[in-house]
Design a protein around this motif. Sequence first.
Motif, PDB file in Angstrom:
ATOM      1  N   ALA A  34       0.829  -1.211   0.000  1.00 23.75           N
ATOM      2  CA  ALA A  34       0.000   0.000   0.000  1.00 23.75           C
ATOM      3  C   ALA A  34       0.862   1.260   0.000  1.00 23.75           C
ATOM      4  O   ALA A  34       0.524   2.256  -0.661  1.00 23.75           O
ATOM      5  CB  ALA A  34      -0.938  -0.001   1.199  1.00 23.75           C
ATOM      6  N   ASN A  35       1.969   1.237   0.743  1.00 19.95           N
ATOM      7  CA  ASN A  35       2.867   2.400   0.746  1.00 19.95           C
ATOM      8  C   ASN A  35       3.438   2.654  -0.642  1.00 19.95           C
ATOM      9  O   ASN A  35       3.484   3.797  -1.125  1.00 19.95           O
ATOM     10  CB  ASN A  35       4.015   2.188   1.737  1.00 19.95           C
ATOM     11  N   LEU A  36       3.892   1.579  -1.301  1.00 19.76           N
ATOM     12  CA  LEU A  36       4.467   1.750  -2.631  1.00 19.76           C
ATOM     13  C   LEU A  36       3.393   2.107  -3.650  1.00 19.76           C
ATOM     14  O   LEU A  36       3.654   2.863  -4.600  1.00 19.76           O
ATOM     15  CB  LEU A  36       5.211   0.488  -3.055  1.00 19.76           C
ATOM     16  N   ALA A  37       2.187   1.596  -3.478  1.00 17.64           N
ATOM     17  CA  ALA A  37       1.099   1.978  -4.383  1.00 17.64           C
ATOM     18  C   ALA A  37       0.789   3.466  -4.255  1.00 17.64           C
ATOM     19  O   ALA A  37       0.514   4.148  -5.255  1.00 17.64           O
ATOM     20  CB  ALA A  37      -0.148   1.148  -4.082  1.00 17.64           C
ATOM     21  N   ALA A  38       0.832   3.974  -3.028  1.00 18.65           N
ATOM     22  CA  ALA A  38       0.613   5.411  -2.830  1.00 18.65           C
ATOM     23  C   ALA A  38       1.688   6.220  -3.539  1.00 18.65           C
ATOM     24  O   ALA A  38       1.404   7.252  -4.172  1.00 18.65           O
ATOM     25  CB  ALA A  38       0.601   5.731  -1.334  1.00 18.65           C
ATOM     26  N   LEU A  39       2.938   5.752  -3.449  1.00 17.64           N
ATOM     27  CA  LEU A  39       4.025   6.445  -4.149  1.00 17.64           C
ATOM     28  C   LEU A  39       3.882   6.302  -5.658  1.00 17.64           C
ATOM     29  O   LEU A  39       4.203   7.223  -6.414  1.00 17.64           O
ATOM     30  CB  LEU A  39       5.376   5.895  -3.684  1.00 17.64           C
ATOM     31  N   GLY A  40       3.389   5.154  -6.115  1.00 19.67           N
ATOM     32  CA  GLY A  40       3.133   4.991  -7.541  1.00 19.67           C
ATOM     33  C   GLY A  40       2.109   5.992  -8.037  1.00 19.67           C
ATOM     34  O   GLY A  40       2.260   6.576  -9.117  1.00 19.67           O
ATOM     35  N   GLU A  41       1.077   6.211  -7.238  1.00 19.84           N
ATOM     36  CA  GLU A  41       0.062   7.211  -7.603  1.00 19.84           C
ATOM     37  C   GLU A  41       0.656   8.612  -7.596  1.00 19.84           C
ATOM     38  O   GLU A  41       0.337   9.441  -8.451  1.00 19.84           O
ATOM     39  CB  GLU A  41      -1.114   7.122  -6.622  1.00 19.84           C
ATOM     40  N   LEU A  42       1.539   8.882  -6.642  1.00 19.47           N
ATOM     41  CA  LEU A  42       2.185  10.191  -6.549  1.00 19.47           C
ATOM     42  C   LEU A  42       3.055  10.466  -7.768  1.00 19.47           C
ATOM     43  O   LEU A  42       2.978  11.547  -8.370  1.00 19.47           O
ATOM     44  CB  LEU A  42       3.036  10.244  -5.275  1.00 19.47           C
ATOM     45  N   TRP A  43       3.893   9.509  -8.144  1.00 22.02           N
ATOM     46  CA  TRP A  43       4.901   9.729  -9.191  1.00 22.02           C
ATOM     47  C   TRP A  43       4.407   9.445 -10.594  1.00 22.02           C
ATOM     48  O   TRP A  43       4.896  10.030 -11.560  1.00 22.02           O
ATOM     49  CB  TRP A  43       6.125   8.859  -8.910  1.00 22.02           C
ATOM     50  N   PHE A  44       3.418   8.544 -10.736  1.00 23.51           N
ATOM     51  CA  PHE A  44       2.964   8.150 -12.065  1.00 23.51           C
ATOM     52  C   PHE A  44       1.494   8.472 -12.309  1.00 23.51           C
ATOM     53  O   PHE A  44       0.995   8.238 -13.406  1.00 23.51           O
ATOM     54  CB  PHE A  44       3.179   6.647 -12.276  1.00 23.51           C
ATOM     55  N   GLY A  45       0.810   8.970 -11.283  1.00 21.42           N
ATOM     56  CA  GLY A  45      -0.612   9.243 -11.413  1.00 21.42           C
ATOM     57  C   GLY A  45      -0.945  10.716 -11.380  1.00 21.42           C
ATOM     58  O   GLY A  45      -0.534  11.483 -12.248  1.00 21.42           O
ATOM     59  N   SER A  46      -1.651  11.112 -10.334  1.00 16.73           N
ATOM     60  CA  SER A  46      -2.171  12.480 -10.262  1.00 16.73           C
ATOM     61  C   SER A  46      -1.093  13.524 -10.013  1.00 16.73           C
ATOM     62  O   SER A  46      -1.231  14.684 -10.412  1.00 16.73           O
ATOM     63  CB  SER A  46      -3.217  12.571  -9.147  1.00 16.73           C
ATOM     64  N   GLY A  47      -0.019  13.130  -9.297  1.00 15.09           N
ATOM     65  CA  GLY A  47       1.012  14.103  -8.954  1.00 15.09           C
ATOM     66  C   GLY A  47       0.657  14.966  -7.769  1.00 15.09           C
ATOM     67  O   GLY A  47       1.451  15.820  -7.358  1.00 15.09           O
ATOM     68  N   GLU A  48      -0.529  14.768  -7.173  1.00 12.28           N
ATOM     69  CA  GLU A  48      -0.921  15.510  -5.973  1.00 12.28           C
ATOM     70  C   GLU A  48       0.026  15.159  -4.830  1.00 12.28           C
ATOM     71  O   GLU A  48       0.397  13.999  -4.649  1.00 12.28           O
ATOM     72  CB  GLU A  48      -2.356  15.163  -5.572  1.00 12.28           C
ATOM     73  N   ALA A  49       0.394  16.150  -4.026  1.00 12.21           N
ATOM     74  CA  ALA A  49       1.380  15.919  -2.967  1.00 12.21           C
ATOM     75  C   ALA A  49       0.754  15.466  -1.659  1.00 12.21           C
ATOM     76  O   ALA A  49       1.462  15.020  -0.760  1.00 12.21           O
ATOM     77  CB  ALA A  49       2.192  17.192  -2.729  1.00 12.21           C
ATOM     78  N   ARG A  86      -5.270   6.621 -10.933  1.00 20.71           N
ATOM     79  CA  ARG A  86      -4.874   6.702 -12.340  1.00 20.71           C
ATOM     80  C   ARG A  86      -3.887   5.613 -12.718  1.00 20.71           C
ATOM     81  O   ARG A  86      -3.607   5.425 -13.895  1.00 20.71           O
ATOM     82  CB  ARG A  86      -4.259   8.076 -12.622  1.00 20.71           C
ATOM     83  N   THR A  87      -3.354   4.915 -11.736  1.00 18.47           N
ATOM     84  CA  THR A  87      -2.365   3.871 -12.018  1.00 18.47           C
ATOM     85  C   THR A  87      -2.950   2.464 -11.930  1.00 18.47           C
ATOM     86  O   THR A  87      -2.296   1.506 -12.327  1.00 18.47           O
ATOM     87  CB  THR A  87      -1.176   3.987 -11.052  1.00 18.47           C
ATOM     88  N   GLY A  88      -4.168   2.332 -11.406  1.00 22.22           N
ATOM     89  CA  GLY A  88      -4.853   1.052 -11.380  1.00 22.22           C
ATOM     90  C   GLY A  88      -4.065  -0.048 -10.708  1.00 22.22           C
ATOM     91  O   GLY A  88      -3.426   0.148  -9.674  1.00 22.22           O
ATOM     92  N   ALA A  89      -4.068  -1.224 -11.340  1.00 19.68           N
ATOM     93  CA  ALA A  89      -3.420  -2.397 -10.752  1.00 19.68           C
ATOM     94  C   ALA A  89      -1.911  -2.302 -10.748  1.00 19.68           C
ATOM     95  O   ALA A  89      -1.243  -3.080 -10.069  1.00 19.68           O
ATOM     96  CB  ALA A  89      -3.850  -3.654 -11.512  1.00 19.68           C
ATOM     97  N   ASP A  90      -1.341  -1.340 -11.496  1.00 20.76           N
ATOM     98  CA  ASP A  90       0.116  -1.211 -11.577  1.00 20.76           C
ATOM     99  C   ASP A  90       0.712  -0.315 -10.499  1.00 20.76           C
ATOM    100  O   ASP A  90       1.935  -0.121 -10.466  1.00 20.76           O
ATOM    101  CB  ASP A  90       0.519  -0.640 -12.949  1.00 20.76           C
ATOM    102  N   ALA A  91      -0.104   0.235  -9.628  1.00 20.98           N
ATOM    103  CA  ALA A  91       0.374   1.260  -8.693  1.00 20.98           C
ATOM    104  C   ALA A  91       1.563   0.803  -7.864  1.00 20.98           C
ATOM    105  O   ALA A  91       2.569   1.507  -7.766  1.00 20.98           O
ATOM    106  CB  ALA A  91      -0.772   1.704  -7.776  1.00 20.98           C
ATOM    107  N   ALA A  92       1.468  -0.376  -7.261  1.00 20.43           N
ATOM    108  CA  ALA A  92       2.531  -0.817  -6.345  1.00 20.43           C
ATOM    109  C   ALA A  92       3.830  -1.109  -7.078  1.00 20.43           C
ATOM    110  O   ALA A  92       4.916  -0.724  -6.614  1.00 20.43           O
ATOM    111  CB  ALA A  92       2.076  -2.050  -5.561  1.00 20.43           C
ATOM    112  N   VAL A  93       3.758  -1.785  -8.219  1.00 17.94           N
ATOM    113  CA  VAL A  93       4.977  -2.133  -8.941  1.00 17.94           C
ATOM    114  C   VAL A  93       5.619  -0.877  -9.538  1.00 17.94           C
ATOM    115  O   VAL A  93       6.852  -0.761  -9.596  1.00 17.94           O
ATOM    116  CB  VAL A  93       4.674  -3.210 -10.008  1.00 17.94           C
ATOM    117  N   LEU A  94       4.802   0.101  -9.933  1.00 17.52           N
ATOM    118  CA  LEU A  94       5.346   1.371 -10.402  1.00 17.52           C
ATOM    119  C   LEU A  94       5.999   2.141  -9.249  1.00 17.52           C
ATOM    120  O   LEU A  94       7.071   2.732  -9.410  1.00 17.52           O
ATOM    121  CB  LEU A  94       4.247   2.224 -11.029  1.00 17.52           C
ATOM    122  N   GLY A  95       5.355   2.131  -8.090  1.00 19.12           N
ATOM    123  CA  GLY A  95       5.934   2.798  -6.931  1.00 19.12           C
ATOM    124  C   GLY A  95       7.264   2.179  -6.536  1.00 19.12           C
ATOM    125  O   GLY A  95       8.193   2.881  -6.130  1.00 19.12           O
TER     126      GLY A  95
END
Length: 370
Positions: free
Chosen positions: A179-194, A342-351
């Motif tokens: 979940a932590n890495l998925a949140a970072l995936g959303e931060l860096w590859f998704g909305s960009g909201e801080a 915005r990153t869907g199922a890839d959020a954690a691996v992207l993070g």
Amino acid sequence: MRARNLAVVLATIHRSGPHTRAALAERTGLTKTTVSSLVADLLEAGAVTESGAVRGGERGRPGVAVSLSGHRVAALGLEVNIDYLAACVVDLTRTVRLRRTVPADNRSSDPALILAGLRDLVKQTTAEAEAEGLRVIGGALAVPGTVEDGVLRSAPHLGWRDVRVADLIDLPFAVDNEANLAALGELWFGSGEADFLYVSGEIGIGAGLVVGGTVFRGTFGLAGELGHVVVVPDGPGCRCGGRGCLEVYAGQDALLGELASVPELVDRLESGDREALETCERAGHALGVALTSAVHLLDPGRIVLGGIFAPLFPWLEGPVGGALGARLAQMRGTPPAVVVSRTGADAAVLGAAGLVIQQVIAEPAGMLGL
């Protein structure tokens, strides 16, 4: 000093580039000679590239732009989840170059067997990346459990306890909660909201709180166990030993019931199946109740629903928003926005891959061997 200056230059390019060497000297406060030497080292390592002409050269003449390079340096993101293994390769510009997913039944599994399969996936993925001219310099692994000092302390759905996975491959390697890495995936590859609360819907339900662009982990790294917030005090028993936890009502098992997959559930929902609609209504209401407690405690400006909640969002959005609105109306008026990942199922691996990219930006001397 040189290592620090390399980090300053690369971070400046990453944050606001491309820049000429003259512009980099002005922005960093370093001398032009120093900047030229540092850029030369970064060029040699494949971290940056020079191309095109932009204003900002000597006496206003066009200069050559220095920007991040996506051609040589790459990071490996990995994930072990209940029903799959995943890998992705991301270059320094955060462009995804490869994605691989291997279906697997990892419930109550032997860690040695699963990690052997993950090693095979690592070898395959890194070989493909190298064939494209990329050098994978590090990796990170997302796991559905609590992590401390590179040790997976507890992953109940996997059936793992105290498993050392940090020594998996011969790369600089990190292990973190999914979940932590998925949140970072959303931060860096998704909305960009801080600032937002990311909710990861899987077999269990986790959450990652991003504040000022950083994940809040808590004293012992256990922050975000949203799945064990009690939504019905006298409800059914949960695997954690409590009763009426959110996971019992809105986890993947509760949502699927006898169905085989989330796509099958989506098909039922789209066809108007009454039982499927009632299941999502019940899960969404329970999720809204749990998120009410999170809002009272954390006051997030935005809530992002990811994992299996992303494809189910059209049917969850209403009951989640209704439960939040009914409980928050008197105290704060408008509840926080609830949006789909915005990153869907890839959020954690992207993070996971993004974590390595951030390390390269922050410590190029050590990560790139400069």
